[in-house]
Design a protein around this motif. Sequence first.
Motif, mmCIF file in Angstrom:
data_model
loop_
_atom_site.group_PDB
_atom_site.id
_atom_site.type_symbol
_atom_site.label_atom_id
_atom_site.label_comp_id
_atom_site.label_asym_id
_atom_site.label_seq_id
_atom_site.Cartn_x
_atom_site.Cartn_y
_atom_site.Cartn_z
ATOM 1 N N ASP A 31 -2.427 5.777 -2.916
ATOM 2 C CA ASP A 31 -3.334 4.703 -3.350
ATOM 3 C C ASP A 31 -4.746 4.977 -2.871
ATOM 4 O O ASP A 31 -4.969 5.398 -1.713
ATOM 5 C CB ASP A 31 -2.880 3.356 -2.783
ATOM 6 N N VAL B 280 0.864 -1.173 0.000
ATOM 7 C CA VAL B 280 0.000 0.000 0.000
ATOM 8 C C VAL B 280 0.905 1.228 0.000
ATOM 9 O O VAL B 280 1.744 1.399 0.886
ATOM 10 C CB VAL B 280 -0.921 0.021 1.234
ATOM 11 N N GLU B 281 0.739 2.064 -0.998
ATOM 12 C CA GLU B 281 1.604 3.229 -1.140
ATOM 13 C C GLU B 281 0.811 4.510 -0.961
ATOM 14 O O GLU B 281 -0.402 4.551 -1.192
ATOM 15 C CB GLU B 281 2.264 3.215 -2.528
ATOM 16 N N LYS C 93 -4.995 -4.531 -6.184
ATOM 17 C CA LYS C 93 -3.771 -5.212 -5.730
ATOM 18 C C LYS C 93 -4.098 -6.522 -5.015
ATOM 19 O O LYS C 93 -3.354 -7.506 -5.130
ATOM 20 C CB LYS C 93 -2.986 -4.281 -4.813
ATOM 21 N N ASP D 53 -7.604 1.151 -5.712
ATOM 22 C CA ASP D 53 -6.276 0.630 -6.055
ATOM 23 C C ASP D 53 -5.942 -0.580 -5.188
ATOM 24 O O ASP D 53 -5.374 -1.569 -5.665
ATOM 25 C CB ASP D 53 -5.214 1.710 -5.858
#
Length: 510
Positions: free
Chosen positions: A172, A168-169, A180, A176
């Motif tokens: 995000d 998790v960035e 993923k 998103d």
Amino acid sequence: MVSNNMDNSMRMTGFATGMDVESMVNQLMEAERQPLKRMEQDQKWLELQRDAYREANTKLSELDGEISNMQHSSTYLSKSTTSSDEGSVTATASNDAGTGNYSIEVNQLATAAVNSGAKDTFTNDFDPLEALSDQIDFTDLNGENYETQTVDFSYHNAEGEQPASFDVEEGDSLSDVFSKISDATNGDVRAFYDSGDNRVIMERTEAGDFNDGGNEMDLSAGFFGNVLGIDNAQETRGDKAEFNYNGITMQSNNNSYELNGVNFEFQSKTDGPTNVTVGNDVDAAMEQITGFIDKYNETIDYMNGKTNEEKNRDYPPLTERQTEEMTEREIELWQEKSQSGMLRSDSTIEMGVSSMRSSWYESVEGTGNEDIKSVLDVGITTSSNWRDNGKLEVDEAKLREKLQEDPEAVMNLFHNSSEGKERGITQRVEDSLDSMMNQITDRAGNEFQQLQQYTLGREMADMSERMTDFERRMQQAEQRYWDQFTRMEQAVQQANAQSSQLQQQLGGMM
């Protein structure tokens, strides 16, 4: 009066003689041009014959496509299924499925494991398409400030427990994250946002119990608990389908099960046994076989029509000069007559059609049934009307009877790639068909070939060279005529000048 030709030499055009030299030269050239006219017509005839051959090959190719369909076992051995309760149990059967009745009683449908976050985990104004970091405080995620976090979890499938992870960035969105999760599990786990209750729902995409009653998804505390609000203990576990087959209790991890080549699909629980009947799909086989014979008859009719078509020798192909002097309707009617009979009595087509006819009536050995060795045995005969020129007729009742009795023998009659006496009818017809098509292609080529690659093309190229040479000679002849008339004009002009001078001298003496 003078005229300039292409090389800028002077042409005398009747100034001295008073003759219409240009008209006379044109008339002479029209006579000279007659052989070229015949060559143009011959060239056009070659083109028309090539096009007629190619059209015939297109028809043969369509028949070849029907033959290909006749060379699949599914044409003859396909199975049909019926269910006494289509709303609860449906079925499909492979070609190898055993015919007969199957009794299925569904006691429980298979379900997929599902878990969800607590209601109102998110606020009413939460947007799953916007960055999480702009809407949620991440400082408590694993006890660290939010930048990039790796989320580890696992799930179960038929191969056992499967580890998965994703990052998790910052930036995000929740959408998103859902992507993923799907990517990390190859689509085995999916998640979506329930905007009605402001929560996340996660579930296995495959129904069944793969963990002996335990959790199918291990979504431990951390991101799933702290951010998505999911409690591992709240999972609704997946169940296997339970059903009775002819009195035997069986289970399946999904709502389908294959037995003896029959795939059963469970739609709902049943109140009692549902009867599924599997039989030979005679209707499908009948449709395919009669459709093939219709296409064969259509092809034979077309070929016979072309080889018997009247040739109108009084209507040769039109040249460009001729079309300029005619109306569109006159051109259309003329071309209709001139293009008739292009393939009249063509030996390649006549012999090919004859070979195909013969292919139908040779016995086929090794069908597995001594009573089915010829198309006559399954109700296929030649039309008794001589005007049909070998077209086939089908006794549908007899063909249906043989398909019901022994579809495999009927298949072996039509489709067997062996050589010799065991070779199937469609293979024999295809052999004759391919030979005819190859001979036509050698003569008329196809749209992808150059002129030098087929017989008519080479003749057309040779004719074009002859026409070019003739045109060159025509230019030389025209120049010769002009030179001759020019010299004549010059001689007459000179004679006139001398006569005028003599008259002047005589007049001075008197």
